[in-house]
Write an enzyme that holds these catalytic residues in place. Sequence first.
Site, PDB file in Angstrom:
ATOM      1  N   LYS A  57      30.993   2.021  81.452  1.00 36.86           N
ATOM      2  CA  LYS A  57      31.265   2.697  80.186  1.00 36.86           C
ATOM      3  C   LYS A  57      30.233   3.793  79.942  1.00 36.86           C
ATOM      4  CE  LYS A  57      32.038   1.488  75.273  1.00 36.86           C
ATOM      5  NZ  LYS A  57      32.067   0.358  74.313  1.00 36.86           N
ATOM      6  N   SER A 104      36.100  -0.219  71.700  1.00 38.83           N
ATOM      7  CA  SER A 104      35.746   1.104  72.169  1.00 38.83           C
ATOM      8  C   SER A 104      35.665   1.217  73.688  1.00 38.83           C
ATOM      9  CB  SER A 104      34.390   1.502  71.559  1.00 38.83           C
ATOM     10  OG  SER A 104      33.351   0.637  71.993  1.00 38.83           O
ATOM     11  N   SER A 128      34.638  -4.894  71.190  1.00 36.68           N
ATOM     12  CA  SER A 128      34.994  -3.697  71.952  1.00 36.68           C
ATOM     13  C   SER A 128      35.246  -3.903  73.436  1.00 36.68           C
ATOM     14  CB  SER A 128      33.922  -2.623  71.766  1.00 36.68           C
ATOM     15  OG  SER A 128      34.011  -2.058  70.489  1.00 36.68           O
TER      16      SER A 128
END
Length: 450
Positions: free
Chosen positions: A78, A153, A177
């Site tokens: 990420k 996210s 997330s």
Amino acid sequence: MENIIGLSLSQVAALIRKKELSPVEVTRNIIKEIEEKNMENNAFITISNALESARDAEKEILNGNYKGPLHGIPLAIKDNISVKGLPCTNGSVIDQKTIMHSDALLVRQLRYEGAIIIGKTNLDEYANHVVGKNKNYGTIVNPLNSEHSAGGSSGGSAVAVASNLCYGAIGTDTSGSVRIPAACCGIVGLKPTFNLIPTDGVTPLSWSLDHVGILSKDCTDLSLIFQSIVPGSRQKLIYQDPSADTIKELTIGIPDNYFFELLSDEVEKKIEEVIDLFISHGSNVKQIHIPYVEKAMMVQEDIIGAEGSYLHKFQLEDYKEDYDKDNYEYFTHGLSITKDKYKEALTIRQRMNKEIQQLFDSVDILLTPTLPITAPKQTDETITWEGAKEDILSSLSRFTGPFNVSGLPALSIPVGYNTDGLSISLQIVGNLYSENQIISTGNWIMDKML
């Protein structure tokens, strides 16, 4: 050789270990797949020079230095996690030119295990939402149904795994997330015990709630990644599926408050099927009451608001026009949270954690839905429950957030699909440091349900 793109991490690792498959061939195929799909699904922000690492891995393996199941395996990171030599954009234009000079601790560990860092994945700006929309790098597209949210996210990490653009991915989870996009995209997502995987080198949203998590195609792959990056990983535990006798010995806790009060019919029906599955195999299923859980969302919002706004306050005005509008308003509002309100949230959290952990004196695991709904449409801003409206952020994080507050390990697994092909997911929660138990239990459930 069959198409290696659709294989699991464990399958590819076995072929690499036997020298029947080259890390270079694997990486080339993945890069080609990313080049073909990324313009459509926006899973990645940055692609690394992965072929160089793949060649190094191939030489090591041919010379007899096989490091383990991640050796030569392309994984995604990420883009709020530091990877040496690559930008760490945090999903923002503010940081898009920030090149990192060192790896995050967990990335260093992945490299030590021989993993190939294929690239950095897209996310909601500064990891501060759960829908996978990003005005700077594009909306992340759900591979199950492009009209529906991929979740966030860590949406880019989830889509990269679900779309066969890597064999596993790392995300972060502050209120759900990792588990939310895993549920939306029909894959597996683990939020481990708080601080079990170090957050050094991770851009914080909320230092007391942030967790590093793992996304994978199945629980076997999840276990391989988890056992490779947890502290003390050189003393790996052997992953074993639970036997029927082991399942029979489990006591399953089903909350009688909060988690089944506002829930879609299709999700409720599927979770009941899982509960019936445990009963039919002799498990003891027990109704339990979770103290303080109704206050978890308020506690979480005050903590994230206070901590997040503190982290951003020095650049809010200088970069006002560069922030996503909602993010700017969120962090600006957070500055108004008083010290007393923040301290009160921490106090409630402490009480809640103590009481929830005591539940595991009488149960082995908790079962809840991961989400009260399947993945919402990208255009949805609210969900209507019996005439009352709930915003998307609240709806998607309502069942995941309490376990960031408590710090307990929580796993999301797919257990079925609705008529629109959207995933329905179950959340398995364990006591502190019980990751192996919840992963193996999740594997057993998926084997029976899918």
